[in-house]
Design an enzyme around this catalytic site. Structure first.
Site, PDB file in Angstrom:
ATOM      1  CG  HIS A  30      55.376  68.174  58.856  1.00 44.09           C
ATOM      2  ND1 HIS A  30      54.777  67.410  57.883  1.00 44.09           N
ATOM      3  CD2 HIS A  30      55.926  67.296  59.736  1.00 44.09           C
ATOM      4  CE1 HIS A  30      54.942  66.122  58.168  1.00 44.09           C
ATOM      5  NE2 HIS A  30      55.640  66.034  59.288  1.00 44.09           N
ATOM      6  CB  CYS A  39      58.251  64.457  57.417  1.00 40.55           C
ATOM      7  SG  CYS A  39      58.489  63.739  59.053  1.00 40.55           S
ATOM      8  CD  GLU A  69      53.853  70.450  55.636  1.00 41.50           C
ATOM      9  OE1 GLU A  69      54.945  70.902  55.231  1.00 41.50           O
ATOM     10  OE2 GLU A  69      53.710  69.296  56.057  1.00 41.50           O
TER      11      GLU A  69
HETATM   12  N1  GLN Z   1      57.060  57.872  59.266  1.00 43.40           N
HETATM   13  C1  GLN Z   1      58.147  58.804  59.413  1.00 43.40           C
HETATM   14  C2  GLN Z   1      58.533  58.988  60.861  1.00 43.40           C
HETATM   15  O1  GLN Z   1      57.798  58.641  61.747  1.00 43.40           O
HETATM   16  C3  GLN Z   1      57.817  60.132  58.775  1.00 43.40           C
HETATM   17  C4  GLN Z   1      56.677  60.844  59.429  1.00 43.40           C
HETATM   18  C5  GLN Z   1      56.123  61.958  58.615  1.00 43.40           C
HETATM   19  O2  GLN Z   1      56.298  62.007  57.390  1.00 43.40           O
HETATM   20  N2  GLN Z   1      55.453  62.886  59.259  1.00 43.40           N
HETATM   21  O3  GLN Z   1      59.585  59.512  61.150  1.00 43.40           O
END
Ligand code: GLN
Length: 550
Positions: free
Chosen positions: A518, A392, A520
């Site tokens: 994600h 992310c 995970e």
């Molecule tokens: N802050 C970033 C976003 O909002 C990444 C979010 C995250 O790593 N879950 O897109």
């Protein structure tokens, strides 16, 4: 107005888990283990976490204080215990499986404003407790399982937990003894001077429970070591349960071993008899073979986790577990070490520390602190050929790094960090533009990605369409796609409408992958996430090729 009972078609049995003495005694793992023990006997189980805080959900809670925000398939931002439940039980849970004080009051107050209470005085008992019971039963009904495990967060004696304890007390009465049981988990410390197990605090917490009308059926002593007979006798006597209803959850190397450890003490047979379920013999073969895969590794890989909430291991618990699952699948132990990315900003020479690792991750995150350090870590891994996995924010910052140092956009950034950057290579998702309420408004939950044939991402998953869970507001800005691609960044996965980039990678690198998702959150013991598995394999290969001094 719905009654407390509702119109239920499916009738589940309930196991309520409370905690005493202090929090973080591993109630989540014990609840999850109880579910596993039931599954091993052929019963189906779901689990609910009650969080007595006022927050509506975990979405806006600081991982530093509360640990990771877990994301469900349906986009719930929930307590990390749901991650334990999913990993142990191998089921997908919903946001309905996390009940908070905030949700309960929100619902009741909305009803009151609609005039649905017909002039009555709206009170904690019965209105709040009825809503709590309705929510718990809703899970039993919609999941259609044999047993619903309900873990009450916090510690017995907390003021905010009282309405929940009152609700489960009522549920036992309404469901009947054989259909609802109470397990109380409490700390039993060992006094270092004498080596004695001290049970007094546990006794007090049981007394506190009884004072509010709950007599536990089972007591689990959480202790560093298995308790001795003397401690068991005391706990049984003062806890008012038979000695065979007292069990110990002691420190284990592999958390996934806990269900088997408890079951060996007779935990499963006791629960099944209390709930009046068929005394099926447990089948542990497949779970035990998974547990065994975590033991006797043929080597280890060291992974640098670059992030900012690195002081509390629970902040990234799903990532840690996903790494372990991947390691176990190829018989290597993963040693993950947190690195405060801010350190690189203060002293760039510290980047050389990364050489001591077999792989580097830049963790998910929000906000500016440590961002430049994370970008530096992504760049260092790219240049040095160190396997890199960006999750992310970790993917977004890898794109920023590439834009700056390969595509020549020196001031490229994410508008989350620098709203005035001349090169917003990472920008707000278009649908986020008008969003001004923070809670529950990110792009959340399972989303499809279409993988490009011939790419690393495709090879990892070995299928064209994958679903992974998301939690973000920003994405790769389409205005920069063609430049970044021309310079060699490969977009290996897109959303089905091809409007957003889901996976990026670099060819001519041992393993350099970033994903907006994600993965995970979907990783399970015995079923590792393809992304994490590929990453750990690449780290292990690198280690074999260039063995380091240890
Ligand atoms: N802050 C970033 C976003 O909002 C990444 C979010 C995250 O790593 N879950 O897109």
């Amino acid at each position: 107005m719905p009654t407390a009972q509702g119109e239920l078609k499916h009738r589940a049995k309930y196991v309520f888990v409370t905690g005493g003495v202090l929090s973080s005694v591993g109630k989540g793992a014990i609840t999850a283990s109880t579910g596993k023990i039931l599954q091993a006997r052929g019963f189906t189980a779901a689990a609910v976490k009650i969080d007595p805080y006022i927050n509506f959900d975990a979405g806006l809670m600081n991982p530093y204080m509360h640990g990771e925000v877990f994301v469900t398939e349906d986009g719930g931002e929930v307590d990390l215990d749901l991650g334990h439940y999913e990993r142990f039980l191998d089921v997908n849970l919903s946001k309905l499986n996390n009940i908070t004080t905030g949700q309960v009051y929100w619902k009741v107050i909305k009803r009151e404003r609609r005039g649905e209470y017909l002039g009555k005085c709206v009170q904690i008992i019965p209105h709040i407790t009825d809503e709590i019971k309705r929510r718990i039963r809703l899970v039993g009904e919609s999941a259609r399982v044999d047993v619903v495990l309900v873990e009450v967060g916090g510690t017995v004696g907390d003021i905010e937990g009282l309405p929940f304890l009152e609700a489960i007390r009522q549920m036992r009465l309404e469901e009947g003894e054989g259909n609802a049981i109470f397990i109380h988990v409490a700390l039993v410390p060992i006094l270092d001077v004498t080596g004695e197990f001290k049970t007094k605090a546990l006794q007090h917490s049981v007394q506190e429970l009884r004072r509010i009308g709950i007599q536990p059926d089972i007591i689990v002593a959480r202790s560093p070591k298995p308790i001795d007979e003397e401690a068991r006798r005391k706990i049984a006597l003062y806890g008012n349960v038979p000695a065979q209803a007292v069990f110990t959850s002691y420190n284990v190397d592999c958390l996934y071993e806990l269900p088997v450890i408890l079951d060996k003490q007779g935990f499963g047979d006791y629960i099944v008899s209390k709930l009046g379920l068929a005394p099926n013999p447990p089948r542990w073969e497949s779970w035990t073979s998974i547990v065994e895969s975590f033991k006797k590794p043929r080597g280890e890989v060291k992974i640098a986790l670059c992030g900012k909430y690195t002081k509390l291991a629970d902040s990234y618990i799903s990532i840690n577990e996903a790494l372990k699952h991947a390691g176990a699948a190829i018989g290597v132990q993963v040693k993950a070490e947190f690195i405060e990315a801010e350190e690189f900003e203060e002293e760039p020479s510290k980047l050389e520390r990364l050489e001591a690792f077999d792989g580097v991750m830049v963790l998910p995150g929000f906000g500016p602190r440590g961002t430049e350090g994370k970008i530096m870590a992504a760049g260092y891994s790219r240049e040095r050929g160190i396997p890199y996995l960006g999750i992310c924010f970790g993917m977004q910052l890898a794109v920023v790094e590439f834009a700056r140092n390969v595509a020549g956009l020196k001031e490229a950034h994410s508008t989350e960090i620098n709203p005035h950057t001349p090169h917003p290579v990472i920008d707000l998702l278009p649908e986020q533009a008008g969003v001004n309420r923070m809670g529950g408004t990110m792009r959340l939950g399972a989303q499809a990605s279409i993988l490009e044939p011939g790419t690393l991402a495709y090879r990892l998953y070995n299928q064209p369409v994958v679903f992974e869970r998301h939690r973000h507001r920003y994405e790769v800005n389409p205005a920069y796609w063609s430049l970044l691609q021309r310079k060699g960044l490969v977009f290996s996965g897109y959303s089905p409408d091809k409007r957003r980039v889901e996976f990026i990678e670099l060819p001519n690198h041992p393993f350099y992958l970033g994903t907006q998702a994600h993965p995970e959150f979907r990783s399970r013991p015995g079923k590792p996430s393809p992304v994490y598995l590929g990453f750990i394999k690449a780290c292990w290969e690198r280690k074999l090729q260039s063995p380091k001094e240890s």
